[in-house]
Design an enzyme around this catalytic site. Structure first.
Site, PDB file in Angstrom:
ATOM      1  N   GLN A 173     -16.195 -15.087 -67.676  1.00 56.76           N
ATOM      2  CA  GLN A 173     -16.612 -16.388 -68.227  1.00 56.76           C
ATOM      3  C   GLN A 173     -15.670 -16.794 -69.358  1.00 56.76           C
ATOM      4  O   GLN A 173     -15.748 -17.899 -69.865  1.00 56.76           O
ATOM      5  CB  GLN A 173     -18.023 -16.280 -68.811  1.00 56.76           C
ATOM      6  CG  GLN A 173     -19.078 -16.034 -67.784  1.00 56.76           C
ATOM      7  CD  GLN A 173     -20.371 -15.539 -68.437  1.00 56.76           C
ATOM      8  OE1 GLN A 173     -21.288 -16.304 -68.672  1.00 56.76           O
ATOM      9  NE2 GLN A 173     -20.429 -14.269 -68.737  1.00 56.76           N
ATOM     10  N   ASN A 174     -14.821 -15.864 -69.779  1.00 51.29           N
ATOM     11  CA  ASN A 174     -13.986 -16.130 -70.947  1.00 51.29           C
ATOM     12  C   ASN A 174     -12.813 -17.045 -70.599  1.00 51.29           C
ATOM     13  O   ASN A 174     -12.206 -16.909 -69.538  1.00 51.29           O
ATOM     14  CB  ASN A 174     -13.478 -14.817 -71.546  1.00 51.29           C
ATOM     15  CG  ASN A 174     -14.632 -13.919 -71.958  1.00 51.29           C
ATOM     16  OD1 ASN A 174     -15.746 -14.412 -72.149  1.00 51.29           O
ATOM     17  ND2 ASN A 174     -14.395 -12.626 -72.079  1.00 51.29           N
ATOM     18  N   HIS A 223     -15.039 -20.049 -65.954  1.00 48.47           N
ATOM     19  CA  HIS A 223     -15.130 -21.246 -66.807  1.00 48.47           C
ATOM     20  C   HIS A 223     -13.751 -21.791 -67.167  1.00 48.47           C
ATOM     21  O   HIS A 223     -13.610 -22.488 -68.158  1.00 48.47           O
ATOM     22  CB  HIS A 223     -15.925 -20.930 -68.083  1.00 48.47           C
ATOM     23  CG  HIS A 223     -17.386 -20.683 -67.853  1.00 48.47           C
ATOM     24  ND1 HIS A 223     -18.201 -19.989 -68.722  1.00 48.47           N
ATOM     25  CD2 HIS A 223     -18.200 -21.055 -66.823  1.00 48.47           C
ATOM     26  CE1 HIS A 223     -19.436 -19.947 -68.240  1.00 48.47           C
ATOM     27  NE2 HIS A 223     -19.455 -20.559 -67.084  1.00 48.47           N
ATOM     28  N   CYS A 258      -6.620 -32.464 -64.331  1.00 50.00           N
ATOM     29  CA  CYS A 258      -7.010 -33.856 -64.167  1.00 50.00           C
ATOM     30  C   CYS A 258      -8.326 -33.862 -63.400  1.00 50.00           C
ATOM     31  O   CYS A 258      -8.386 -33.353 -62.281  1.00 50.00           O
ATOM     32  CB  CYS A 258      -5.934 -34.615 -63.389  1.00 50.00           C
ATOM     33  SG  CYS A 258      -6.436 -36.304 -63.036  1.00 50.00           S
ATOM     34  N   GLY A 296     -20.437  -7.152 -71.744  1.00 55.23           N
ATOM     35  CA  GLY A 296     -20.374  -8.074 -72.885  1.00 55.23           C
ATOM     36  C   GLY A 296     -20.790  -9.490 -72.578  1.00 55.23           C
ATOM     37  O   GLY A 296     -20.142 -10.433 -73.024  1.00 55.23           O
ATOM     38  N   THR A 297     -21.849  -9.632 -71.805  1.00 54.90           N
ATOM     39  CA  THR A 297     -22.384 -10.980 -71.589  1.00 54.90           C
ATOM     40  C   THR A 297     -23.902 -10.970 -71.680  1.00 54.90           C
ATOM     41  O   THR A 297     -24.543 -10.021 -71.228  1.00 54.90           O
ATOM     42  CB  THR A 297     -21.919 -11.588 -70.240  1.00 54.90           C
ATOM     43  OG1 THR A 297     -22.660 -12.811 -70.018  1.00 54.90           O
ATOM     44  CG2 THR A 297     -22.114 -10.663 -69.059  1.00 54.90           C
TER      45      THR A 297
HETATM   46  P1  OAD Z   1     -22.779 -14.491 -75.360  1.00 57.98           P
HETATM   47  O1  OAD Z   1     -22.346 -14.729 -76.760  1.00 57.98           O
HETATM   48  O2  OAD Z   1     -23.948 -15.255 -74.862  1.00 57.98           O
HETATM   49  O3  OAD Z   1     -23.091 -12.949 -75.144  1.00 57.98           O
HETATM   50  C1  OAD Z   1     -22.216 -11.951 -75.597  1.00 57.98           C
HETATM   51  C2  OAD Z   1     -22.851 -10.612 -75.298  1.00 57.98           C
HETATM   52  O4  OAD Z   1     -21.900  -9.617 -75.564  1.00 57.98           O
HETATM   53  C3  OAD Z   1     -24.079 -10.306 -76.115  1.00 57.98           C
HETATM   54  O5  OAD Z   1     -25.078  -9.800 -75.246  1.00 57.98           O
HETATM   55  C4  OAD Z   1     -23.615  -9.225 -77.110  1.00 57.98           C
HETATM   56  O6  OAD Z   1     -24.615  -8.269 -77.364  1.00 57.98           O
HETATM   57  C5  OAD Z   1     -22.496  -8.580 -76.344  1.00 57.98           C
HETATM   58  N1  OAD Z   1     -21.392  -8.025 -77.158  1.00 57.98           N
HETATM   59  C6  OAD Z   1     -20.744  -8.587 -78.191  1.00 57.98           C
HETATM   60  N2  OAD Z   1     -19.726  -7.820 -78.614  1.00 57.98           N
HETATM   61  C7  OAD Z   1     -19.724  -6.736 -77.824  1.00 57.98           C
HETATM   62  C8  OAD Z   1     -18.917  -5.555 -77.738  1.00 57.98           C
HETATM   63  N3  OAD Z   1     -17.870  -5.354 -78.543  1.00 57.98           N
HETATM   64  N4  OAD Z   1     -19.226  -4.643 -76.793  1.00 57.98           N
HETATM   65  C9  OAD Z   1     -20.292  -4.813 -75.953  1.00 57.98           C
HETATM   66  N5  OAD Z   1     -21.070  -5.913 -75.973  1.00 57.98           N
HETATM   67  C10 OAD Z   1     -20.795  -6.861 -76.883  1.00 57.98           C
HETATM   68  O7  OAD Z   1     -21.483 -14.739 -74.446  1.00 57.98           O
HETATM   69  P2  OAD Z   1     -21.427 -15.004 -72.880  1.00 57.98           P
HETATM   70  O8  OAD Z   1     -22.520 -14.307 -72.180  1.00 57.98           O
HETATM   71  O9  OAD Z   1     -20.049 -14.760 -72.452  1.00 57.98           O
HETATM   72  O10 OAD Z   1     -19.607 -21.024 -71.666  1.00 57.98           O
HETATM   73  O11 OAD Z   1     -21.709 -16.564 -72.852  1.00 57.98           O
HETATM   74  C11 OAD Z   1     -21.686 -17.247 -71.632  1.00 57.98           C
HETATM   75  C12 OAD Z   1     -21.175 -18.632 -71.778  1.00 57.98           C
HETATM   76  O12 OAD Z   1     -21.903 -19.294 -72.818  1.00 57.98           O
HETATM   77  C13 OAD Z   1     -19.744 -18.738 -72.246  1.00 57.98           C
HETATM   78  O13 OAD Z   1     -18.811 -18.570 -71.209  1.00 57.98           O
HETATM   79  C14 OAD Z   1     -19.681 -20.136 -72.782  1.00 57.98           C
HETATM   80  C15 OAD Z   1     -21.017 -20.251 -73.458  1.00 57.98           C
HETATM   81  O14 OAD Z   1     -21.602 -21.473 -73.240  1.00 57.98           O
HETATM   82  C16 OAD Z   1     -19.005 -22.195 -71.788  1.00 57.98           C
HETATM   83  O15 OAD Z   1     -18.376 -22.478 -72.782  1.00 57.98           O
HETATM   84  C17 OAD Z   1     -19.166 -23.075 -70.612  1.00 57.98           C
END
Ligand code: OAD
Length: 278
Positions: free
Chosen positions: A117-118, A135, A143, A203-204
């Protein structure tokens, strides 16, 4: 969930699964890049955990582009603005050990693909080849009218917004809330889940759909994949019983431990002869 096992035993179980699996896919989120200095969104130190308004702002970015692409671009290019600040961090970030280990595991045949997602491009920068950037990525512009894509150095920024050859305003190739995701990306990702025997979810928070459906697709198919989460804490996947394992910790550290054990396993071929479900 098999977390009645001690942590070391759990890790070893997971390593054996990697060896046995014929098709392993890694799903990643912002937590994989926090060790590169990019804050996540919803974690303890997440951008949106600390600043609710910036989450609200993110929900309206696509609308802003559609209504006023010039203002949208001024925000990206101004490193003091909310979006510009984040862009600057993303552009200066370097891959960390989690990215490098994932890339090595692909090279060595343990992993088939990474679906992220990054938008920071760090998996590609670490050498991963089969990467689906769900994403999009900050490295390109697109475009939304004709679908053409450009690298930044192919575009003229003298006048904002930058324009496509077709005459339409270009947007960065990053998917915001309410913005459609390429059909190919959705389809290819689902196909990876259909093929997967083992899925890592690293990490999501897995709360943003449609990406968040991927581990569930892998789990609910006829021959369910084994789902392994690596996260600092439980997530909705853990709570819903989708993950079979939760390896708690920093993704870079946990993956280093996994990779060390993987290297140590000498009877690789013998394990390979047994199926992941046996
Ligand atoms: P989140 O910020 O929602 O979740 C990050 C997760 O990673 C959390 O569950 C943390 O506990 C965990 N975490 C953080 N640091 C860590 C580490 N060093 N090791 C292990 N775990 C760790 O981020 P995403 O799930 O990626 O989309 O968010 C999804 C989407 O929300 C993103 O792609 C973005 C946002 O809206 C868009 O911009 C369209």
């Amino acid at each position: 969930m098999q977390n009645d096992l001690p942590a070391d035993a759990e890790l070893l179980e997971v390593v054996k699964l990697i060896v046995k699996s014929n098709y392993t896919v890694i799903l990643t989120g912002a937590g994989v890049s926090t060790e590169s200095g990019i804050p996540d969104f919803r974690g303890v130190n997440g951008i949106w955990t600390k600043d609710k308004e910036s989450e609200e702002y993110a929900y309206h970015l696509y609308e802003l582009f559609l209504k006023n692409p010039k203002t949208y671009w001024e925000a990206i290019l101004d490193s003091d603005s909310r979006y510009g600040k984040f862009y600057k961090i993303l552009r200066n970030a370097k891959p960390n050990k989690a990215h490098f280990i994932m890339s090595s595991m692909e090279k060595e045949g343990f992993v088939k693909s990474v679906i992220t997602q990054n938008v920071d491009g760090l998996h590609r920068k670490a050498g991963s080849k089969n990467v689906i950037e769900y994403h999009g990525s900050i490295d390109k512009l697109k475009c939304i009218n004709c679908g053409a894509k450009y690298f930044w150095n192919e575009v003229n920024f003298d006048k904002l917004p930058p324009l496509c050859r077709c005459g339409n305003a270009l947007k960065d190739d990053v998917v915001h809330f309410t913005e459609p995701i390429d059909e190919d990306i959705i389809e290819n990702s689902i196909n990876e889940m259909r093929k997967a025997e083992l899925v890592f979810v690293c990490g999501t928070s897995t709360v943003v759909y449609p990406f968040a459906a991927l581990p569930r697709i892998a789990k609910y198919k006829k021959r369910p994949a084994v789902v392994v989460e690596i996260n600092l804490s439980k997530t909705v996947l853990t709570e819903d019983g989708i993950s079979d394992f939760l390896l708690c910790g920093m993704v870079g550290t946990v993956l280093s431990d996994i990779y060390k054990q993987l290297k140590k396993i000498s009877n690789y071929h013998q394990l390979k002869d047994t199926s992941i479900n046996s």
